[in-house]
Design an enzyme around this catalytic site. Sequence first.
Site, PDB file in Angstrom:
ATOM      1  N   ASP A   9       0.870  -1.169   0.000  1.00  0.00           N
ATOM      2  CA  ASP A   9       0.000   0.000   0.000  1.00  0.00           C
ATOM      3  C   ASP A   9       0.914   1.228   0.000  1.00  0.00           C
ATOM      4  O   ASP A   9       2.113   1.122   0.292  1.00  0.00           O
ATOM      5  CB  ASP A   9      -0.893  -0.042   1.245  1.00  0.00           C
ATOM      6  CG  ASP A   9      -1.715   1.211   1.423  1.00  0.00           C
ATOM      7  OD1 ASP A   9      -2.430   1.593   0.473  1.00  0.00           O
ATOM      8  OD2 ASP A   9      -1.620   1.825   2.499  1.00  0.00           O
ATOM      9  N   ASP A  11      -0.097   5.169   0.938  1.00  0.00           N
ATOM     10  CA  ASP A  11      -0.281   6.132   2.036  1.00  0.00           C
ATOM     11  C   ASP A  11      -0.295   5.429   3.379  1.00  0.00           C
ATOM     12  O   ASP A  11      -1.073   4.505   3.613  1.00  0.00           O
ATOM     13  CB  ASP A  11      -1.602   6.892   1.847  1.00  0.00           C
ATOM     14  CG  ASP A  11      -1.525   7.901   0.720  1.00  0.00           C
ATOM     15  OD1 ASP A  11      -0.804   8.893   0.867  1.00  0.00           O
ATOM     16  OD2 ASP A  11      -2.169   7.676  -0.320  1.00  0.00           O
ATOM     17  N   ASP A 159      -1.448  -0.698   6.032  1.00  0.00           N
ATOM     18  CA  ASP A 159      -1.546  -0.103   7.365  1.00  0.00           C
ATOM     19  C   ASP A 159      -2.987   0.066   7.835  1.00  0.00           C
ATOM     20  O   ASP A 159      -3.216   0.668   8.882  1.00  0.00           O
ATOM     21  CB  ASP A 159      -0.862   1.264   7.377  1.00  0.00           C
ATOM     22  CG  ASP A 159      -1.604   2.301   6.550  1.00  0.00           C
ATOM     23  OD1 ASP A 159      -1.880   2.013   5.359  1.00  0.00           O
ATOM     24  OD2 ASP A 159      -1.924   3.378   7.076  1.00  0.00           O
TER      25      ASP A 159
END
Length: 214
Positions: A9, A11, A159
């Site tokens: 991922d 961001d 995250d």
Amino acid sequence: MPFKLVIFDFDGTLADSLPVAVGIFNRLAPELGHRPIDDLAAARSMPTRQFLRHHGVSLWRLPRLVRRYHATAAGEADTLKLFAGLPEALAALRAGGARLGVLSSNREDNIRRCLRANGVEELFAFVVGYPKLFGKGKALRRILKAERLNAGDVLYVGDEVRDVEAAQSAGVAVAAATWGFHAEALLRESRPDFVIATPAELAALVTSPRGEEG
């Protein structure tokens, strides 16, 4: 090496973009009519759908928010830094023979500008900008097909709980990074295969003969 391909991922996983993301979300609030983030700790403890409901973002208004967010974020892409230790971890993964990719709901051009500014773009075999906030499991399955890999050959690193859910829906292993948006307790509730607290832990996980569950 237990994984041939590691997909990240962007961001909150590669890019330390949380302060910028909160600032953009709050700046767009008067225009788009949602509630700004005034308690970051509370926001980090909410799954994405709960966060959207709490801040008054309906699913039918979500695409407009995502488009406006990405357009605004384009102006910040060159200034974003990777989390400390990630450039070294990425280099170690490549040196160990793993292929690297990015799958994010951010735009490909935004992602590449950040990676280029941090001197790591060439480490990645591909960057996929998936235009929807949910449903990255479908994109992961497309990547598996394009790369001609079995699900067991791939690790997704994210995250947020929705990253964990996307990997689980595609049948690939997932490592939840606690340095990003969602709080560690919330991530653990989603039952990822691994929980990692530092980029060095990720490098050790991928380059060791066999990882251990976090």
